[in-house]
Design a protein around this motif. Structure first.
Motif, PDB file in Angstrom:
ATOM      1  N   LEU A  18       0.817  -1.216   0.000  1.00 25.80           N
ATOM      2  CA  LEU A  18       0.000   0.000   0.000  1.00 25.80           C
ATOM      3  C   LEU A  18       0.851   1.267   0.000  1.00 25.80           C
ATOM      4  N   LYS A  21       1.395   1.233  -4.028  1.00 29.10           N
ATOM      5  CA  LYS A  21       0.313   1.077  -4.999  1.00 29.10           C
ATOM      6  C   LYS A  21      -1.033   1.280  -4.316  1.00 29.10           C
ATOM      7  N   ASP A  22      -2.097   1.441  -5.121  1.00 30.72           N
ATOM      8  CA  ASP A  22      -3.426   1.516  -4.524  1.00 30.72           C
ATOM      9  C   ASP A  22      -4.013   0.110  -4.418  1.00 30.72           C
ATOM     10  N   GLN A  24      -6.687  -1.354  -5.362  1.00 29.09           N
ATOM     11  CA  GLN A  24      -7.334  -1.985  -6.506  1.00 29.09           C
ATOM     12  C   GLN A  24      -6.338  -2.668  -7.434  1.00 29.09           C
ATOM     13  N   THR A 103      -1.570   6.358   1.525  1.00 26.19           N
ATOM     14  CA  THR A 103      -2.358   6.326   0.299  1.00 26.19           C
ATOM     15  C   THR A 103      -2.327   7.639  -0.466  1.00 26.19           C
ATOM     16  N   SER A 104      -2.015   8.738   0.194  1.00 25.23           N
ATOM     17  CA  SER A 104      -2.158  10.037  -0.454  1.00 25.23           C
ATOM     18  C   SER A 104      -1.269  10.191  -1.678  1.00 25.23           C
ATOM     19  N   ALA A 106       0.051   7.583  -3.511  1.00 24.12           N
ATOM     20  CA  ALA A 106      -0.064   6.482  -4.455  1.00 24.12           C
ATOM     21  C   ALA A 106      -1.463   6.284  -4.998  1.00 24.12           C
ATOM     22  N   ALA A 107      -2.435   6.771  -4.302  1.00 21.08           N
ATOM     23  CA  ALA A 107      -3.811   6.449  -4.670  1.00 21.08           C
ATOM     24  C   ALA A 107      -4.570   7.675  -5.151  1.00 21.08           C
ATOM     25  N   ASN A 108      -5.607   7.396  -5.932  1.00 23.76           N
ATOM     26  CA  ASN A 108      -6.459   8.482  -6.375  1.00 23.76           C
ATOM     27  C   ASN A 108      -7.495   8.788  -5.296  1.00 23.76           C
ATOM     28  N   GLU A 111      -9.874   5.934  -4.132  1.00 21.55           N
ATOM     29  CA  GLU A 111      -9.128   4.928  -3.370  1.00 21.55           C
ATOM     30  C   GLU A 111      -8.848   5.430  -1.959  1.00 21.55           C
ATOM     31  N   ASN A 112      -8.435   6.672  -1.853  1.00 22.64           N
ATOM     32  CA  ASN A 112      -8.156   7.276  -0.559  1.00 22.64           C
ATOM     33  C   ASN A 112      -9.410   7.274   0.311  1.00 22.64           C
TER      34      ASN A 112
END
Length: 204
Positions: A18, A21-22, A24, A103-104, A106-108, A111-112
């Motif tokens: 995590l 990557k996100d 998903q 997550t901030s 790596a993720a959209n 996702e966040n």
């Protein structure tokens, strides 16, 4: 290798992935490879990737919640003091979550929000029974006048969790402070306590 060790290895692998990557795009095979165990072992412990994420949230932020529950069960302490402990646990857990939330970068946005939703659900679900017991005792002792302690605890925790987490409805520190003040004021009036009685519940 014990079952507990494998369980933790799986969660450690997910947490590591995590950071890059996100959720998903992370596959169960990838989690197994990172953990150094067979893919079949994953499903022995977790029925789905979603269940793994919930377990990771629970493991990561359980310490302040357990501390609050232990202190809150000490019935010789004023229910208002124990309510403050619950509020503080909510605050501490949210701070820990934000500090270790990777997550901030790596993720959209969806996702966040998904991961934060898991955290908020866990926080409210875990603290609600404890806060309900505290409010119920306050009612029994004649310190609180309210007909539905379960509803009151849920309202308080939802407002606190959402505002402190500050992702679902982003607010300035001043706006958050005003909302918490409003919550405390409503709780004072709704429970039949004079203004200022619950001032120490203001954790921000």
């Amino acid at each position: 290798m014990s079952k507990t060790q494998k369980y933790d290895m799986i969660l450690d692998a997910l947490q590591s992935l995590l950071e890059q990557k996100d959720i998903q795009t992370i596959s169960v095979s990838e989690i197994a490879q990172t953990a150094g165990i067979g893919k079949g072992s994953i499903y022995y412990y977790f029925p789905s990737k979603d269940a793994m994420l919930e377990a990771l949230v629970e493991r990561s932020y359980e310490k302040p919640l357990l501390t609050a529950k232990h202190l809150a069960d000490q019935t010789e302490i004023s229910p208002f003091t124990r309510m403050a402990m619950i509020f503080q646990a909510c605050h501490s857990s949210s701070l820990e979550f934000r500090k270790s939330d990777h997550t901030s970068s790596a993720a959209n946005a969806p996702e966040n929000a998904y991961i934060h939703q898991k955290f908020l659900n866990h926080l409210i679900t875990e603290l609600k029974p404890t806060l309900t017991r505290i409010i119920s005792q306050g009612i029994e002792d004649g310190l609180i006048d309210f007909d539905n302690p379960e509803a009151l605890s849920e309202i308080a925790l939802i407002v606190l969790a959402v505002k402190i987490d500050n992702t679902l409805v982003p607010s300035t520190p001043e706006e958050i402070h005003q909302t918490i003040q409003g919550l405390v004021s409503l709780m004072e009036r709704g429970t039949g306590n004079p203004e200022g009685t619950l001032n120490f519940l203001k954790i921000l």
